[in-house]
Design a protein around this motif. Structure first.
Motif, PDB file in Angstrom:
ATOM      1  N   ASP A  98      46.836  30.319  16.459  1.00 25.85           N
ATOM      2  CA  ASP A  98      45.511  30.753  16.036  1.00 25.85           C
ATOM      3  C   ASP A  98      44.636  31.039  17.256  1.00 25.85           C
ATOM      4  O   ASP A  98      45.078  30.962  18.396  1.00 25.85           O
ATOM      5  N   GLU A  99      43.384  31.357  17.003  1.00 24.41           N
ATOM      6  CA  GLU A  99      42.453  31.628  18.094  1.00 24.41           C
ATOM      7  C   GLU A  99      42.341  30.402  19.002  1.00 24.41           C
ATOM      8  O   GLU A  99      42.462  29.261  18.544  1.00 24.41           O
ATOM      9  N   PRO A 100      42.116  30.622  20.305  1.00 20.97           N
ATOM     10  CA  PRO A 100      41.988  29.474  21.205  1.00 20.97           C
ATOM     11  C   PRO A 100      40.824  28.593  20.782  1.00 20.97           C
ATOM     12  O   PRO A 100      39.774  29.094  20.369  1.00 20.97           O
ATOM     13  N   PRO A 101      41.005  27.269  20.830  1.00 19.92           N
ATOM     14  CA  PRO A 101      39.937  26.370  20.397  1.00 19.92           C
ATOM     15  C   PRO A 101      38.773  26.366  21.374  1.00 19.92           C
ATOM     16  O   PRO A 101      38.912  26.752  22.536  1.00 19.92           O
ATOM     17  N   ARG A 102      37.635  25.927  20.877  1.00 18.95           N
ATOM     18  CA  ARG A 102      36.504  25.725  21.769  1.00 18.95           C
ATOM     19  C   ARG A 102      36.831  24.601  22.744  1.00 18.95           C
ATOM     20  O   ARG A 102      37.680  23.757  22.474  1.00 18.95           O
ATOM     21  N   ARG A 133      43.279  27.531  27.756  1.00 17.97           N
ATOM     22  CA  ARG A 133      41.923  27.975  27.440  1.00 17.97           C
ATOM     23  C   ARG A 133      41.860  29.466  27.135  1.00 17.97           C
ATOM     24  O   ARG A 133      40.776  30.010  26.910  1.00 17.97           O
ATOM     25  N   LEU A 134      43.004  30.121  27.135  1.00 21.30           N
ATOM     26  CA  LEU A 134      43.064  31.555  26.899  1.00 21.30           C
ATOM     27  C   LEU A 134      43.521  31.834  25.472  1.00 21.30           C
ATOM     28  O   LEU A 134      43.722  30.934  24.677  1.00 21.30           O
ATOM     29  N   GLY A 135      43.728  33.106  25.175  1.00 17.48           N
ATOM     30  CA  GLY A 135      44.163  33.483  23.840  1.00 17.48           C
ATOM     31  C   GLY A 135      45.653  33.303  23.639  1.00 17.48           C
ATOM     32  O   GLY A 135      46.362  32.745  24.476  1.00 17.48           O
ATOM     33  N   CYS A 136      46.130  33.791  22.516  1.00 18.37           N
ATOM     34  CA  CYS A 136      47.542  33.694  22.168  1.00 18.37           C
ATOM     35  C   CYS A 136      48.353  34.614  23.075  1.00 18.37           C
ATOM     36  O   CYS A 136      48.014  35.796  23.233  1.00 18.37           O
ATOM     37  N   PRO A 137      49.434  34.119  23.705  1.00 20.16           N
ATOM     38  CA  PRO A 137      50.214  34.979  24.608  1.00 20.16           C
ATOM     39  C   PRO A 137      50.833  36.180  23.910  1.00 20.16           C
ATOM     40  O   PRO A 137      51.072  37.205  24.557  1.00 20.16           O
ATOM     41  N   ARG A 138      51.096  36.077  22.617  1.00 20.33           N
ATOM     42  CA  ARG A 138      51.637  37.237  21.895  1.00 20.33           C
ATOM     43  C   ARG A 138      50.653  38.406  21.904  1.00 20.33           C
ATOM     44  O   ARG A 138      51.048  39.573  21.799  1.00 20.33           O
ATOM     45  N   VAL A 139      49.372  38.078  22.019  1.00 23.97           N
ATOM     46  CA  VAL A 139      48.328  39.100  22.031  1.00 23.97           C
ATOM     47  C   VAL A 139      47.945  39.471  23.463  1.00 23.97           C
ATOM     48  O   VAL A 139      47.743  40.647  23.786  1.00 23.97           O
ATOM     49  N   LEU A 141      49.629  39.063  26.427  1.00 18.29           N
ATOM     50  CA  LEU A 141      50.634  39.470  27.401  1.00 18.29           C
ATOM     51  C   LEU A 141      51.413  40.688  26.920  1.00 18.29           C
ATOM     52  O   LEU A 141      51.866  40.733  25.775  1.00 18.29           O
ATOM     53  N   ARG A 142      51.595  41.633  27.796  1.00 21.21           N
ATOM     54  CA  ARG A 142      52.379  42.821  27.450  1.00 21.21           C
ATOM     55  C   ARG A 142      53.855  42.477  27.384  1.00 21.21           C
ATOM     56  O   ARG A 142      54.584  42.980  26.525  1.00 21.21           O
ATOM     57  N   ASP A 143      54.333  41.644  28.309  1.00 20.27           N
ATOM     58  CA  ASP A 143      55.753  41.271  28.358  1.00 20.27           C
ATOM     59  C   ASP A 143      55.843  39.761  28.560  1.00 20.27           C
ATOM     60  O   ASP A 143      55.676  39.266  29.666  1.00 20.27           O
ATOM     61  N   ARG A 144      56.114  39.036  27.489  1.00 24.71           N
ATOM     62  CA  ARG A 144      56.164  37.571  27.566  1.00 24.71           C
ATOM     63  C   ARG A 144      57.424  37.057  28.245  1.00 24.71           C
ATOM     64  O   ARG A 144      57.530  35.881  28.567  1.00 24.71           O
ATOM     65  N   SER A 145      58.389  37.956  28.479  1.00 26.14           N
ATOM     66  CA  SER A 145      59.610  37.562  29.183  1.00 26.14           C
ATOM     67  C   SER A 145      59.466  37.699  30.702  1.00 26.14           C
ATOM     68  O   SER A 145      60.274  37.151  31.450  1.00 26.14           O
ATOM     69  N   ALA A 146      58.455  38.412  31.126  1.00 23.66           N
ATOM     70  CA  ALA A 146      58.278  38.660  32.553  1.00 23.66           C
ATOM     71  C   ALA A 146      57.774  37.409  33.264  1.00 23.66           C
ATOM     72  O   ALA A 146      57.192  36.510  32.652  1.00 23.66           O
ATOM     73  N   THR A 147      57.990  37.365  34.568  1.00 24.36           N
ATOM     74  CA  THR A 147      57.449  36.285  35.385  1.00 24.36           C
ATOM     75  C   THR A 147      55.934  36.424  35.452  1.00 24.36           C
ATOM     76  O   THR A 147      55.415  37.500  35.754  1.00 24.36           O
ATOM     77  N   HIS A 148      55.240  35.341  35.142  1.00 26.69           N
ATOM     78  CA  HIS A 148      53.777  35.360  35.216  1.00 26.69           C
ATOM     79  C   HIS A 148      53.365  35.005  36.644  1.00 26.69           C
ATOM     80  O   HIS A 148      53.933  34.079  37.246  1.00 26.69           O
TER      81      HIS A 148
END
Length: 222
Positions: A98-102, A133-139, A141-148
């Motif tokens: 869900d949305e990141p919590p406060r 503290r950020l949003g959902c990585p599915r939203v 990140l363009r490539d969740r398999s890539a090295t961050h």
């Protein structure tokens, strides 16, 4: 990271239980919850199936760490994730979609008990510090398999416990070794969040009888 939390005897007892349960359950292993199906071997509802894992959901030091993030909580799930040789990496994910919590209003925490050493080659978990503290990585990140660019790899000896805010972006890496990499995940949530494994029905009366009233409350098993 809490080090030397399990003795070799305790580690061996847990791993032997995993071996036995894998033989007993076969293709049905992990079937109680399949939403996180990344191909790794999983076992669920461990408290019903073995005495070896009883300590892992109620250790006082671990619970103190959980309480630092969640003032009130329950055990939502206690499960095994085992990455066998060749297991591919997980995509970066959070355990809350869900949305990141406060700030300060988090919902989930994980305590990952290492039954094997976590190394740079056997599938150790990577984390992105501050991403809780950020949003959902599915939203986000363009490539969740890539090295961050900010990711860190957690390496530690068997018997250690990594306690983390489960809103953080994380994921197991590829197991490029010749041995399994096994961990027990004690997953805690706020009381109002539906449990992944409903201990009210998942635990038999005989299993519940071995726990105290306080432990039953932690399991939300009434």
């Amino acid at each position: 990271m809490l080090e030397k939390m399990l003795s070799k005897v305790e580690i061996d007892a847990c791993k032997e239980s995993v071996r036995q349960l894998r033989e007993q359950e076969g293709a049905l292993a992990g079937s109680e919850y399949t939403e996180c199906n990344d191909g790794a071997f999983r076992l669920h509802n461990l408290l019903e199936k073995s005495l070896a894992f009883d300590r892992l959901f109620q250790d006082a030091l671990v619970l103190a760490c959980v309480r630092h993030v969640l003032p009130h909580f329950k055990l939502s799930m206690l499960n095994i994730r085992c990455a066998f040789p060749g297991q591919k990496a997980q995509k970066l994910h959070a355990d809350w979609d869900d949305e990141p919590p406060r700030d300060g209003e988090f919902f989930v925490v994980n305590a990952m008990w290492l039954l094997d050493d976590f190394t740079a080659v056997n599938g150790a978990t990577r984390f992105v510090p501050g991403s809780h503290r950020l949003g959902c990585p599915r939203v986000e990140l363009r490539d969740r398999s890539a090295t961050h660019p900010d990711e860190v790899l957690v390496t530690a000896q068997a018997g250690s416990v990594a306690v983390f805010n489960s809103h953080i972006w994380h994921g197991g890496t590829e197991n490029r070794s010749d041995a399994p990499r096994t961990a027990v995940n004690a997953y805690y949530s706020r009381p109002e969040v539906p449990s992944v494994i409903d201990h009210r029905t998942a635990l038999s009366a005989g299993t519940k009888a071995r726990f105290t009233a306080e432990q039953i409350q932690l399991l939300a098993a009434v």
